[in-house]
Structures are given as C-alpha cells and as structure tokens.
Design an enzyme around this catalytic site. Structure first.
Site, PDB file in Angstrom:
ATOM      1  N   TYR A  58     -47.679  26.393 -10.220  1.00 29.63           N
ATOM      2  CA  TYR A  58     -47.888  26.108 -11.640  1.00 29.63           C
ATOM      3  C   TYR A  58     -47.949  27.426 -12.425  1.00 29.63           C
ATOM      4  CZ  TYR A  58     -49.225  21.290 -10.319  1.00 29.63           C
ATOM      5  OH  TYR A  58     -49.244  20.005  -9.821  1.00 29.63           O
ATOM      6  N   PRO A 199     -51.670  10.188 -14.156  1.00 28.54           N
ATOM      7  CA  PRO A 199     -52.337   8.879 -14.238  1.00 28.54           C
ATOM      8  C   PRO A 199     -52.232   8.217 -15.611  1.00 28.54           C
ATOM      9  CG  PRO A 199     -53.964  10.632 -14.332  1.00 28.54           C
ATOM     10  CD  PRO A 199     -52.649  11.294 -14.033  1.00 28.54           C
ATOM     11  N   ALA A 201     -49.371   8.631 -17.216  1.00 30.67           N
ATOM     12  CA  ALA A 201     -47.911   8.682 -17.328  1.00 30.67           C
ATOM     13  C   ALA A 201     -47.462   9.758 -18.316  1.00 30.67           C
ATOM     14  CB  ALA A 201     -47.338   7.311 -17.678  1.00 30.67           C
TER      15      ALA A 201
HETATM   16  P1  NAP Z   1     -50.875  13.051 -17.115  1.00 30.55           P
HETATM   17  O1  NAP Z   1     -52.188  13.586 -16.741  1.00 30.55           O
HETATM   18  O2  NAP Z   1     -50.605  11.606 -16.874  1.00 30.55           O
HETATM   19  O3  NAP Z   1     -50.580  13.321 -18.659  1.00 30.55           O
HETATM   20  C1  NAP Z   1     -50.818  14.541 -19.286  1.00 30.55           C
HETATM   21  C2  NAP Z   1     -50.355  14.407 -20.731  1.00 30.55           C
HETATM   22  O4  NAP Z   1     -51.033  13.301 -21.349  1.00 30.55           O
HETATM   23  C3  NAP Z   1     -50.669  15.614 -21.590  1.00 30.55           C
HETATM   24  O5  NAP Z   1     -49.596  15.747 -22.499  1.00 30.55           O
HETATM   25  C4  NAP Z   1     -51.946  15.240 -22.324  1.00 30.55           C
HETATM   26  O6  NAP Z   1     -52.009  15.824 -23.615  1.00 30.55           O
HETATM   27  C5  NAP Z   1     -51.787  13.747 -22.461  1.00 30.55           C
HETATM   28  N1  NAP Z   1     -53.087  13.061 -22.401  1.00 30.55           N
HETATM   29  C6  NAP Z   1     -54.060  13.204 -21.452  1.00 30.55           C
HETATM   30  N2  NAP Z   1     -55.104  12.417 -21.735  1.00 30.55           N
HETATM   31  C7  NAP Z   1     -54.812  11.763 -22.889  1.00 30.55           C
HETATM   32  C8  NAP Z   1     -55.502  10.827 -23.693  1.00 30.55           C
HETATM   33  N3  NAP Z   1     -56.728  10.401 -23.367  1.00 30.55           N
HETATM   34  N4  NAP Z   1     -54.883  10.375 -24.821  1.00 30.55           N
HETATM   35  C9  NAP Z   1     -53.655  10.791 -25.175  1.00 30.55           C
HETATM   36  N5  NAP Z   1     -52.939  11.688 -24.434  1.00 30.55           N
HETATM   37  C10 NAP Z   1     -53.512  12.177 -23.313  1.00 30.55           C
HETATM   38  O7  NAP Z   1     -49.680  13.838 -16.401  1.00 30.55           O
HETATM   39  P2  NAP Z   1     -49.539  15.119 -15.478  1.00 30.55           P
HETATM   40  O8  NAP Z   1     -50.026  16.350 -16.136  1.00 30.55           O
HETATM   41  O9  NAP Z   1     -48.142  15.068 -14.967  1.00 30.55           O
HETATM   42  O10 NAP Z   1     -50.483  14.764 -14.213  1.00 30.55           O
HETATM   43  C11 NAP Z   1     -51.814  15.196 -14.100  1.00 30.55           C
HETATM   44  C12 NAP Z   1     -51.957  16.285 -13.084  1.00 30.55           C
HETATM   45  O11 NAP Z   1     -51.488  15.860 -11.800  1.00 30.55           O
HETATM   46  C13 NAP Z   1     -51.111  17.532 -13.352  1.00 30.55           C
HETATM   47  O12 NAP Z   1     -51.599  18.290 -14.410  1.00 30.55           O
HETATM   48  C14 NAP Z   1     -51.143  18.177 -12.004  1.00 30.55           C
HETATM   49  O13 NAP Z   1     -52.383  18.836 -11.773  1.00 30.55           O
HETATM   50  C15 NAP Z   1     -50.976  16.981 -11.090  1.00 30.55           C
HETATM   51  N6  NAP Z   1     -49.560  16.709 -10.722  1.00 30.55           N
HETATM   52  C16 NAP Z   1     -49.211  16.855  -9.425  1.00 30.55           C
HETATM   53  C17 NAP Z   1     -47.917  16.638  -9.019  1.00 30.55           C
HETATM   54  C18 NAP Z   1     -47.579  16.802  -7.568  1.00 30.55           C
HETATM   55  O14 NAP Z   1     -46.397  16.863  -7.216  1.00 30.55           O
HETATM   56  N7  NAP Z   1     -48.572  16.867  -6.697  1.00 30.55           N
HETATM   57  C19 NAP Z   1     -46.925  16.263  -9.930  1.00 30.55           C
HETATM   58  C20 NAP Z   1     -47.295  16.080 -11.277  1.00 30.55           C
HETATM   59  C21 NAP Z   1     -48.622  16.308 -11.636  1.00 30.55           C
HETATM   60  P3  NAP Z   1     -52.821  17.170 -23.956  1.00 30.55           P
HETATM   61  O15 NAP Z   1     -52.623  18.115 -22.807  1.00 30.55           O
HETATM   62  O16 NAP Z   1     -52.210  17.615 -25.236  1.00 30.55           O
HETATM   63  O17 NAP Z   1     -54.273  16.803 -24.131  1.00 30.55           O
END
Ligand code: NAP
Length: 278
Positions: A58, A199, A201
């Site tokens: 990252y 989680p 999306a």
């Molecule tokens: P996510 O957590 O589903 O979504 C993050 C996005 O949603 C950001 O743009 C955030 O905005 C927004 N968000 C979060 N909470 C919100 C809320 N309550 N209301 C409105 N918008 C909201 O997606 P992700 O970042 O892909 O997944 C989470 C974590 O999983 C990653 O950061 C990473 O650590 C891990 N991950 C792992 C893998 C793997 O291959 N192991 C792949 C993908 C992700 P803001 O940031 O502007 O607040």
C-alpha cells in the site's frame, strides 16, 4: 466495541477494524495528506476500532509508515495486521519483507502477518516455513492469508507444523457474496476468522442505488435509526467468523462506522437483507 476470538488463538480482536488502502498515497484520493490520515486512524482507535490493516504494497510502504505515526506510543493498544506481497513469498523474501515492514511500522512485532495473494509459482510450504520462523523469532504473533480459496487455505494449514492459520481476508459485503458458497462455511467450521475487505463496497453501499434491494436496506436502516453503511457492516459482523475493516479518512465516516457495532439486526432483518441482495 464488540470483540471476537481471532481464529483458534486466545487473542480477542474488535469486530470492526480500520482499512488503509489508499492511505499514504494515490494523488487526488489522498487530498488531506498524512495528517488527515493519522487523525482518522487515531479517532478510529479511540472509538474502539483498534485493529488496523495495512500491507507492504500500500502506497509502496508509506501506508505502514502512516500507521506507525498514528499508533505512536500506544503500540500495545493496537492490533496491527500487515501483508507480504505475492511476489515476495519465497523463504528469504518473506523474512526480508517482514523486516522492512517492522522498520516502517516502527515496531518489533506484527500481530497478524498475512499472505496478500496466493502465488502458484512458489510452494506454500516454503512461505509457511518462513512464517513459522517469524513466529519463533517473536516477530509475528499470528499467521493469516488473504484471497485464498478453501483449497489454498487448507494447503496453507497443512503445510504448517505447529501454528494455525488464524484468518483469511477476502472481499465480502452485501453486494459481493461469492464466499458464502464455500469459504464462509469452511471458516466457520475450522474457526478461521474471515476478515471482510471492501465491506461497504468501496463506498458504493452508502451511495448505492434506489431499486428494490436498496429500498429494503433503507427501510431496515430507518427502523433501527441507522445508516446504510452501519446496517451493511452490522449484517457482516452478525456472521460468526466475520470481522470487517472499512477504510475511512472522512471523520464522519469513521464515527459512523464505529457505531455499526454494539447492537444487532434481528435474524429476520439479516435474512431479509441476504434475500434482497442475493
Ligand atoms: P471499503 O472500506 O468498502 O470502502 C472505502 C470507501 O468507502 C472510501 O472511499 C470511504 O470514504 C468510503 N466510506 C467508508 N465508510 C463510509 C461511510 N460510513 N459512509 C460513506 N462512505 C464511506 O473499501 P476498501 O478500502 O477497498 O476496503 C477496506 C480495506 O480492506 C482496505 O482499506 C484494505 O485495508 C483492505 N483491502 C484488502 C484487500 C486484499 O486484497 N486483502 C483488497 C482491498 C481492500 P472516505 O475514505 O472518504 O471516508
């Protein structure tokens, strides 16, 4: 905050942690810079989301450095999960990658060291041998995998001599349900914690559409006085082996996500959501 046991270990982890993909880099997606990211992570920790998930890849390692800034002197209070990349899964490279992550994280141990993606070109036994060496050396507390199928998780477990696979981190949300077919039941049976990534999306659940399934989500959210994101996260953590790691840099999002725990959707409403988003 609520807690769950990590795998078969004696370690308790919060049901909601903090993702960091995009923290530490990615141009316009990272407008606030390190200070805003540190603030968001610290507020998350204070609200009980004391598990942080990062990876050596990252922001080319800078995400781990930002995590170190946020953790500061509170190392013992935060559960740090990081990942070794698929191209670094040979015995020597796992050890080198871990050393580099420890340096960036400014710590002498990682709570959960995860294999980021499987790599069919490197025997999993070689990777797991290095993982067990890191445990023996006190540099890693628990071993996890990520994006592993049932077969790959089983092979990883079978190639370990003493340790257990504590967790498998995979994509899981109301709108991404593929793992329900076999990985979720497997993790339940084998007591492997399933760490749900993306989680909400990637923001698509809070900002999702207006068709029938979203109307079901909205009407359930209204009844509980919760938001879409809170209901979607609660639906995930209501499943026994699942914890979730939403990423949020916006402080309102951080606060909102923290309030997705500490209450429970009724079984009837969990089922209604499962059905609506099927
Ligand atoms: P996510 O957590 O589903 O979504 C993050 C996005 O949603 C950001 O743009 C955030 O905005 C927004 N968000 C979060 N909470 C919100 C809320 N309550 N209301 C409105 N918008 C909201 O997606 P992700 O970042 O892909 O997944 C989470 C974590 O999983 C990653 O950061 C990473 O650590 C891990 N991950 C792992 C893998 C793997 O291959 N192991 C792949 C993908 C992700 P803001 O940031 O502007 O607040």
């Amino acid at each position: 905050m609520e807690f769950k046991k990590l795998g078969k270990s004696n370690v308790q982890i919060p049901v909601l942690g903090l993702g960091t993909w995009g923290i530490g880099g990615f141009g316009s997606r990272y407008l606030g810079g390190d200070e805003d990211a540190v603030r968001a992570l610290r507020i998350g920790f204070q609200l009980g989301m004391s598990l942080v998930d990062t990876a050596e890849m990252y922001a080319h390692g800078h995400s781990e450095e930002v995590v170190a800034m946020a953790v500061g002197k509170e190392r013992e209070k935060v559960f740090i999960a990081t990942k070794v990349s698929a191209e670094n899964l040979s015995y020597e490279h796992v050890l080198l990658s871990c050393e580099a992550s420890l340096k960036r994280l400014k710590t002498n141990y990682v709570d959960l060291y995860q294999v980021h993606w499987p790599n069919p070109r490197i025997p999993i036994g070689e990777t797991m041998k290095a993982m067990e060496k890191l445990i023996a050396d006190g540099k890693v507390r628990e071993i996890g995998v990520s994006n592993f199928s049932v077969k790959q998780t089983r092979e990883a477990q079978e190639s370990l001599s003493k340790a257990r696979i504590a967790s498998n981190q995979v994509e899981y949300s109301l709108v991404e349900r593929a793992i329900e077919e076999d990985l979720l039941p497997y993790c339940s049976r084998e007591s492997v914690t399933l760490i749900a990534y993306s989680p909400v999306a990637r923001g698509n659940i809070p900002s999702g559409g207006r068709d029938e399934r979203w109307r079901t989500l909205d009407s359930i959210a209204r009844r509980y006085g919760k938001t879409r994101a809170q209901v979607a996260l609660n639906w995930l953590i209501s499943k026994e082996p699942v914890v979730a790691i939403p990423k949020a840099i916006n402080l309102e999002h951080v606060r909102e996500n923290a309030e997705a725990a500490g209450w429970r959707l009724s079984k009837e409403d969990q089922d209604a959501l499962s059905e609506a988003f099927n």
